[in-house]
Structure formats: structure tokens, C-alpha cells
Design a protein around this motif. Sequence first.
Motif, PDB file in Angstrom:
ATOM      1  N   LYS A  39       0.826  -1.224   0.000  1.00 27.34           N
ATOM      2  CA  LYS A  39       0.000   0.000   0.000  1.00 27.34           C
ATOM      3  C   LYS A  39       0.861   1.275   0.000  1.00 27.34           C
ATOM      4  N   PRO A  40       0.588   2.212  -0.912  1.00 28.98           N
ATOM      5  CA  PRO A  40       1.313   3.483  -0.886  1.00 28.98           C
ATOM      6  C   PRO A  40       0.961   4.264   0.389  1.00 28.98           C
ATOM      7  N   VAL A  41       1.973   4.841   1.010  1.00 25.43           N
ATOM      8  CA  VAL A  41       1.745   5.644   2.219  1.00 25.43           C
ATOM      9  C   VAL A  41       2.183   7.078   1.934  1.00 25.43           C
ATOM     10  N   VAL A  42       1.275   8.018   2.187  1.00 26.72           N
ATOM     11  CA  VAL A  42       1.544   9.428   1.885  1.00 26.72           C
ATOM     12  C   VAL A  42       2.174  10.117   3.090  1.00 26.72           C
ATOM     13  N   ASP A  43       3.187  10.931   2.810  1.00 31.42           N
ATOM     14  CA  ASP A  43       3.780  11.772   3.849  1.00 31.42           C
ATOM     15  C   ASP A  43       3.301  13.198   3.566  1.00 31.42           C
ATOM     16  N   ASP A  44       2.286  13.619   4.294  1.00 32.74           N
ATOM     17  CA  ASP A  44       1.640  14.908   4.000  1.00 32.74           C
ATOM     18  C   ASP A  44       2.612  16.088   4.091  1.00 32.74           C
ATOM     19  N   GLU A  45       3.615  15.971   4.951  1.00 34.24           N
ATOM     20  CA  GLU A  45       4.606  17.047   5.099  1.00 34.24           C
ATOM     21  C   GLU A  45       5.390  17.253   3.808  1.00 34.24           C
ATOM     22  N   ASN A  46       5.641  16.143   3.105  1.00 34.84           N
ATOM     23  CA  ASN A  46       6.458  16.213   1.891  1.00 34.84           C
ATOM     24  C   ASN A  46       5.643  16.130   0.607  1.00 34.84           C
ATOM     25  N   CYS A  47       4.324  16.076   0.734  1.00 33.44           N
ATOM     26  CA  CYS A  47       3.463  16.100  -0.451  1.00 33.44           C
ATOM     27  C   CYS A  47       2.990  17.530  -0.640  1.00 33.44           C
ATOM     28  N   VAL A  48       3.179  18.074  -1.860  1.00 35.08           N
ATOM     29  CA  VAL A  48       2.826  19.473  -2.102  1.00 35.08           C
ATOM     30  C   VAL A  48       1.535  19.618  -2.918  1.00 35.08           C
ATOM     31  N   GLY A  49       0.896  18.493  -3.229  1.00 40.95           N
ATOM     32  CA  GLY A  49      -0.386  18.539  -3.942  1.00 40.95           C
ATOM     33  C   GLY A  49      -0.263  18.973  -5.391  1.00 40.95           C
ATOM     34  N   CYS A  50       0.797  18.504  -6.067  1.00 44.61           N
ATOM     35  CA  CYS A  50       1.093  18.996  -7.421  1.00 44.61           C
ATOM     36  C   CYS A  50       0.301  18.304  -8.530  1.00 44.61           C
ATOM     37  N   GLU A  51      -0.309  17.154  -8.272  1.00 49.99           N
ATOM     38  CA  GLU A  51      -1.113  16.387  -9.247  1.00 49.99           C
ATOM     39  C   GLU A  51      -0.309  15.412 -10.087  1.00 49.99           C
ATOM     40  N   THR A  52       1.015  15.405  -9.964  1.00 52.72           N
ATOM     41  CA  THR A  52       1.824  14.529 -10.826  1.00 52.72           C
ATOM     42  C   THR A  52       1.441  13.060 -10.646  1.00 52.72           C
ATOM     43  N   CYS A  53       1.289  12.629  -9.391  1.00 55.02           N
ATOM     44  CA  CYS A  53       0.996  11.206  -9.152  1.00 55.02           C
ATOM     45  C   CYS A  53      -0.354  10.815  -9.767  1.00 55.02           C
ATOM     46  N   ALA A  54      -1.316  11.742  -9.760  1.00 53.46           N
ATOM     47  CA  ALA A  54      -2.628  11.431 -10.357  1.00 53.46           C
ATOM     48  C   ALA A  54      -2.484  11.247 -11.868  1.00 53.46           C
ATOM     49  N   CYS A  92       6.973  11.062  -8.032  1.00 55.97           N
ATOM     50  CA  CYS A  92       6.675  12.135  -7.062  1.00 55.97           C
ATOM     51  C   CYS A  92       7.740  13.229  -7.178  1.00 55.97           C
ATOM     52  N   ILE A  93       7.322  14.479  -7.353  1.00 55.17           N
ATOM     53  CA  ILE A  93       8.304  15.538  -7.625  1.00 55.17           C
ATOM     54  C   ILE A  93       9.213  15.812  -6.429  1.00 55.17           C
ATOM     55  N   THR A  94       8.728  15.589  -5.214  1.00 59.09           N
ATOM     56  CA  THR A  94       9.588  15.834  -4.043  1.00 59.09           C
ATOM     57  C   THR A  94      10.405  14.595  -3.702  1.00 59.09           C
ATOM     58  N   GLY A  95      10.017  13.451  -4.264  1.00 57.57           N
ATOM     59  CA  GLY A  95      10.727  12.196  -3.997  1.00 57.57           C
ATOM     60  C   GLY A  95      10.371  11.595  -2.643  1.00 57.57           C
ATOM     61  N   LYS A  96       9.558  12.322  -1.858  1.00 57.91           N
ATOM     62  CA  LYS A  96       9.230  11.817  -0.511  1.00 57.91           C
ATOM     63  C   LYS A  96       7.738  11.876  -0.215  1.00 57.91           C
ATOM     64  N   GLY A  97       6.947  12.350  -1.156  1.00 55.68           N
ATOM     65  CA  GLY A  97       5.505  12.548  -0.894  1.00 55.68           C
ATOM     66  C   GLY A  97       4.733  11.254  -0.705  1.00 55.68           C
ATOM     67  N   VAL A  98       5.155  10.198  -1.409  1.00 51.29           N
ATOM     68  CA  VAL A  98       4.459   8.913  -1.281  1.00 51.29           C
ATOM     69  C   VAL A  98       5.464   7.779  -1.448  1.00 51.29           C
ATOM     70  N   THR A 134      -1.909  27.054  -8.570  1.00 56.82           N
ATOM     71  CA  THR A 134      -1.484  25.735  -8.076  1.00 56.82           C
ATOM     72  C   THR A 134      -1.702  25.753  -6.561  1.00 56.82           C
ATOM     73  N   THR A 135      -1.088  24.821  -5.843  1.00 57.74           N
ATOM     74  CA  THR A 135      -1.219  24.905  -4.382  1.00 57.74           C
ATOM     75  C   THR A 135      -0.096  25.794  -3.848  1.00 57.74           C
ATOM     76  N   LYS A 136      -0.341  26.335  -2.693  1.00 56.54           N
ATOM     77  CA  LYS A 136       0.654  27.219  -2.071  1.00 56.54           C
ATOM     78  C   LYS A 136       1.947  26.436  -1.772  1.00 56.54           C
ATOM     79  N   GLU A 137       1.776  25.194  -1.274  1.00 54.20           N
ATOM     80  CA  GLU A 137       2.952  24.386  -0.942  1.00 54.20           C
ATOM     81  C   GLU A 137       3.764  24.042  -2.183  1.00 54.20           C
ATOM     82  N   HIS A 138       3.069  23.834  -3.320  1.00 56.19           N
ATOM     83  CA  HIS A 138       3.758  23.527  -4.579  1.00 56.19           C
ATOM     84  C   HIS A 138       4.629  24.713  -4.989  1.00 56.19           C
TER      85      HIS A 138
END
Length: 202
Positions: A39-54, A92-98, A134-138
Amino acid sequence: MRYPKIREIVEALVSLFTRAYTTKYPQEPHVPEESFRGKPVVDDENCVGCETCANVCPSLAITFRDDKERKIRIIERDYGKCIFCGQCEEHCITGKGVKLSDKIYDLATFDRKSLKEIQEKELLICESCGAIITTKEHMLYLHSKLGPKAYASILNLNLLNEKLRLAESEDVKVSVRDELKRKDMFNIVCPNCLRRILVKYL
Ligand code: SF4
Ligand code: SF4
């Protein structure tokens, strides 16, 4: 057939005295192989909501929805549809988001809705035309990657001002007018509106 076949009796006897191929989960914990994909596990701190994974998910297990009223992006991950391919982790663009975990049997359930996870991220919306940027975090993540080069973008400069709390006061914040003025570039505006300001006034 009146008598059982000799071959079947031999097979039954052999399987009776050999170790089972299947695991004893859930009585015993499942011990996966080293390269097991669960199961993929998301790390919300390192996920910026960029849409790439979708965009790379082949089974459409990840979907995004932007709520302009609440200024949030809603990311839904449905692990009932996930095929554990690892594309989301790889791209994943941050390499740590999921990251894919080694848990998979724990997903067994009668309630498919319980396999859905929701994340929410603050949206950046153009203060002139209302377009979603985009998202602020992105944007802040892009800022951190670009370093000093990011100051070439007025949008990033505005965000940095906000971070330094320079834009908190209403006196500092410039309001966007019906007709775009030169000073509107110091608000959060999308690339299209910024281009219109730059072409007109610079
Ligand atoms: S592992 Fe594959 S199927 Fe599952 S969410 Fe990631 S990209 Fe989609
Ligand atoms: S690609 Fe990574 S950072 Fe972007 S939304 Fe997916 S998990 Fe988050």
C-alpha cells in the motif's frame, strides 16, 4: 469411478507431510520479500499537492478536485483501485511525498469506502481573474528548488513576503482593480494576468 486413482492418493499423502505453500496470515504476520510492493503511504509534510501522481496513476486511483470557494485542493486516494505499480512513488516531484509500504493484506475489508484517503491543500488563486494557479505548498517547493532564481517570478516574491509576514497588513496589500494596474503585479496573479501587466506597463 469406483476406486480413487493411485496418483491422487499419492498427491494427498505428499501434501499431508509437506510444509504449506501459503502463509498463516492473519494468525502469523506476513513477512514480505525485500522488493515487495504494498500500500502506498503518503507523507503529508512532503506532499505538495502537485497532481503529478494522479497523472501517472494507471488505475485512476488518485483523483484531484479544486474547491474554489474554500480555496482548497482535495486529493482522494482510493486504495481499492490501486494495483501497487509504484508509479506514484517513482514520479513524485519531491521524492518523498508517497512511498510504497510492505503492507497489503491489511487492506482486506468489506467496506470499500474505508480504503479511501483524503488530503487537503491550500490553493493559490489569481486575485485578478480568479484562475487556479497551483497549491501554495507547490509554489513554495518550486521556490526552494530554484533558490535565488525564483526571485525572477513576482508570484514567488509575493509568497516570500507572506512568509516573512510583510503582506499581513492590509496597508501593505495592494487591491486588484477592474483594470489591471502596474502595482497589481505585487498581488498573487496568474501568469496570464502578470503577462498582461508586464506587456502594458513595462
Ligand atoms: S501504486 Fe500505482 S496504482 Fe497505486 S496509487 Fe500509485 S500509481 Fe496508482
Ligand atoms: S507527486 Fe508527490 S508531491 Fe505531488 S501530489 Fe503526488 S505525492 Fe504529493
